[in-house]
Motif scaffolding. Sequence first.
Motif, PDB file in Angstrom:
ATOM      1  N   GLN A 141      35.349  22.495  48.700  1.00 53.30           N
ATOM      2  CA  GLN A 141      35.941  21.184  48.491  1.00 53.30           C
ATOM      3  C   GLN A 141      35.830  20.788  47.023  1.00 53.30           C
ATOM      4  O   GLN A 141      34.883  21.164  46.338  1.00 53.30           O
ATOM      5  CB  GLN A 141      35.238  20.142  49.365  1.00 53.30           C
ATOM      6  N   PRO A 142      36.781  20.056  46.508  1.00 55.72           N
ATOM      7  CA  PRO A 142      36.697  19.621  45.111  1.00 55.72           C
ATOM      8  C   PRO A 142      35.559  18.624  44.919  1.00 55.72           C
ATOM      9  O   PRO A 142      35.171  17.944  45.886  1.00 55.72           O
ATOM     10  CB  PRO A 142      38.065  18.967  44.873  1.00 55.72           C
ATOM     11  N   PRO A 143      35.016  18.595  43.708  1.00 55.19           N
ATOM     12  CA  PRO A 143      35.440  19.331  42.512  1.00 55.19           C
ATOM     13  C   PRO A 143      34.876  20.751  42.478  1.00 55.19           C
ATOM     14  O   PRO A 143      33.789  21.007  42.984  1.00 55.19           O
ATOM     15  CB  PRO A 143      34.873  18.482  41.383  1.00 55.19           C
ATOM     16  N   GLN A 144      35.638  21.651  41.858  1.00 60.16           N
ATOM     17  CA  GLN A 144      35.226  23.022  41.636  1.00 60.16           C
ATOM     18  C   GLN A 144      35.556  23.390  40.182  1.00 60.16           C
ATOM     19  O   GLN A 144      36.448  22.798  39.572  1.00 60.16           O
ATOM     20  CB  GLN A 144      35.944  23.983  42.583  1.00 60.16           C
ATOM     21  N   VAL A 145      34.821  24.376  39.672  1.00 63.24           N
ATOM     22  CA  VAL A 145      35.097  24.838  38.312  1.00 63.24           C
ATOM     23  C   VAL A 145      35.479  26.309  38.361  1.00 63.24           C
ATOM     24  O   VAL A 145      35.049  27.051  39.244  1.00 63.24           O
ATOM     25  CB  VAL A 145      33.900  24.627  37.366  1.00 63.24           C
ATOM     26  N   PHE A 146      36.286  26.732  37.407  1.00 60.00           N
ATOM     27  CA  PHE A 146      36.784  28.104  37.391  1.00 60.00           C
ATOM     28  C   PHE A 146      36.896  28.594  35.950  1.00 60.00           C
ATOM     29  O   PHE A 146      36.779  27.822  34.992  1.00 60.00           O
ATOM     30  CB  PHE A 146      38.165  28.176  38.063  1.00 60.00           C
ATOM     31  N   ARG A 147      37.156  29.856  35.839  1.00 63.11           N
ATOM     32  CA  ARG A 147      37.419  30.454  34.536  1.00 63.11           C
ATOM     33  C   ARG A 147      38.601  31.406  34.688  1.00 63.11           C
ATOM     34  O   ARG A 147      38.734  32.079  35.708  1.00 63.11           O
ATOM     35  CB  ARG A 147      36.190  31.217  34.029  1.00 63.11           C
ATOM     36  N   PHE A 148      39.471  31.445  33.685  1.00 64.57           N
ATOM     37  CA  PHE A 148      40.597  32.362  33.723  1.00 64.57           C
ATOM     38  C   PHE A 148      40.143  33.785  33.414  1.00 64.57           C
ATOM     39  O   PHE A 148      39.236  34.006  32.607  1.00 64.57           O
ATOM     40  CB  PHE A 148      41.667  31.956  32.705  1.00 64.57           C
ATOM     41  N   GLU A 149      40.776  34.729  34.081  1.00 65.26           N
ATOM     42  CA  GLU A 149      40.608  36.134  33.728  1.00 65.26           C
ATOM     43  C   GLU A 149      41.991  36.724  33.495  1.00 65.26           C
ATOM     44  O   GLU A 149      42.983  36.273  34.070  1.00 65.26           O
ATOM     45  CB  GLU A 149      39.867  36.901  34.825  1.00 65.26           C
ATOM     46  N   ARG A 150      42.054  37.756  32.653  1.00 63.55           N
ATOM     47  CA  ARG A 150      43.334  38.358  32.308  1.00 63.55           C
ATOM     48  C   ARG A 150      43.313  39.863  32.545  1.00 63.55           C
ATOM     49  O   ARG A 150      42.294  40.519  32.339  1.00 63.55           O
ATOM     50  CB  ARG A 150      43.683  38.096  30.841  1.00 63.55           C
ATOM     51  N   LEU A 151      44.487  40.356  32.947  1.00 62.71           N
ATOM     52  CA  LEU A 151      44.687  41.789  33.022  1.00 62.71           C
ATOM     53  C   LEU A 151      44.821  42.351  31.608  1.00 62.71           C
ATOM     54  O   LEU A 151      45.138  41.606  30.665  1.00 62.71           O
ATOM     55  CB  LEU A 151      45.947  42.097  33.828  1.00 62.71           C
ATOM     56  N   PRO A 152      44.605  43.650  31.433  1.00 64.90           N
ATOM     57  CA  PRO A 152      44.776  44.237  30.100  1.00 64.90           C
ATOM     58  C   PRO A 152      46.157  43.952  29.504  1.00 64.90           C
ATOM     59  O   PRO A 152      46.286  43.690  28.311  1.00 64.90           O
ATOM     60  CB  PRO A 152      44.559  45.731  30.343  1.00 64.90           C
ATOM     61  N   SER A 153      47.194  43.995  30.346  1.00 64.36           N
ATOM     62  CA  SER A 153      48.545  43.728  29.844  1.00 64.36           C
ATOM     63  C   SER A 153      48.723  42.293  29.383  1.00 64.36           C
ATOM     64  O   SER A 153      49.607  41.994  28.575  1.00 64.36           O
ATOM     65  CB  SER A 153      49.575  44.055  30.932  1.00 64.36           C
ATOM     66  N   GLN A 154      47.885  41.385  29.911  1.00 68.31           N
ATOM     67  CA  GLN A 154      47.975  39.975  29.516  1.00 68.31           C
ATOM     68  C   GLN A 154      47.171  39.685  28.248  1.00 68.31           C
ATOM     69  O   GLN A 154      47.219  38.576  27.742  1.00 68.31           O
ATOM     70  CB  GLN A 154      47.486  39.083  30.661  1.00 68.31           C
ATOM     71  N   ARG A 155      46.448  40.667  27.777  1.00 67.36           N
ATOM     72  CA  ARG A 155      45.671  40.490  26.555  1.00 67.36           C
ATOM     73  C   ARG A 155      46.380  41.083  25.345  1.00 67.36           C
ATOM     74  O   ARG A 155      45.860  41.059  24.240  1.00 67.36           O
ATOM     75  CB  ARG A 155      44.298  41.158  26.693  1.00 67.36           C
ATOM     76  N   ALA A 156      47.557  41.652  25.588  1.00 67.65           N
ATOM     77  CA  ALA A 156      48.264  42.319  24.506  1.00 67.65           C
ATOM     78  C   ALA A 156      49.702  41.825  24.438  1.00 67.65           C
ATOM     79  O   ALA A 156      50.214  41.181  25.353  1.00 67.65           O
ATOM     80  CB  ALA A 156      48.246  43.837  24.719  1.00 67.65           C
ATOM     81  N   GLY A 157      50.349  42.166  23.342  1.00 67.94           N
ATOM     82  CA  GLY A 157      51.765  41.858  23.194  1.00 67.94           C
ATOM     83  C   GLY A 157      52.059  40.378  23.183  1.00 67.94           C
ATOM     84  O   GLY A 157      51.338  39.574  22.607  1.00 67.94           O
ATOM     85  N   GLN A 158      53.143  40.013  23.861  1.00 71.77           N
ATOM     86  CA  GLN A 158      53.609  38.635  23.843  1.00 71.77           C
ATOM     87  C   GLN A 158      52.608  37.691  24.486  1.00 71.77           C
ATOM     88  O   GLN A 158      52.466  36.540  24.072  1.00 71.77           O
ATOM     89  CB  GLN A 158      54.961  38.525  24.560  1.00 71.77           C
ATOM     90  N   SER A 159      51.885  38.154  25.505  1.00 71.95           N
ATOM     91  CA  SER A 159      50.904  37.292  26.173  1.00 71.95           C
ATOM     92  C   SER A 159      49.850  36.838  25.187  1.00 71.95           C
ATOM     93  O   SER A 159      49.453  35.664  25.145  1.00 71.95           O
ATOM     94  CB  SER A 159      50.246  38.049  27.335  1.00 71.95           C
TER      95      SER A 159
END
Length: 231
Positions: free
Chosen positions: A58-76
């Motif tokens: 139930q809210p409130p909750q906290v989170f953190r973003f994670e990225r795939l390798p492809s999201q750490r390169a190029g246009q992302s």
Amino acid sequence: MTITANRICRSLRTLGLLTALVTLSGCASVYLVDNQVQSYARWADRASAPGVPVVIPQPPQVFRFERLPSQRAGQSASGGQDELEKLTTLALGKVGWTPAAAGTAAPWLVQVSASSLRLPRAPWESPYDAYWGGGFGPGFGFPGQGYFVTGTGQVIWAPMFPRFETPYYQREVSLVIRHAASGQVVYETRAAHDGRWNSTNSLWSAMLDAALRDFPAPPEGLRQVNIEVPR
């Protein structure tokens, strides 16, 4: 009596016209983003813990973003993924989930991705309009074909006139939530929208809001979620 009645009729017509204009302006002030949404919730792994009741956070909750390798390169890496995560933060904030403060642990990891395919026209539209024969002298044509017949009976091939095309877009946004300690996927949702609207933050925000509709306990199966967006 006749003059009075005419005045009343004119007044009513004027009022009706004003009402119609207000109604039309109200309709033009928003546009509809219709989304096909499908969500999956798995807050407890019943295979590893049979009989354990599902505890939905139930809210409130906290989170953190994670990225795939492809999201750490190029246009992302150049800003596209950053902007998408900002919009996702706003959407998750509406359901009581906020990013963890820097340097603090978060029980949940969120991965978000988006795709957009630009088509020259809608899938059901023909690239050509029907072509009717012409040329010099009398003749007749075959609608939808690239031929016409002249008055002398000669069959001539000619390219059909191209349609004035308006781009058509197929877009999808997807969110995956994992339990940070176990790495288990506990929630997955995606929203797909096809249409002619240009890419804007408001459009992507509407799709994210649709993807998170009924979070954290969504209904089963594919459903349509419509979101009105101010112009």
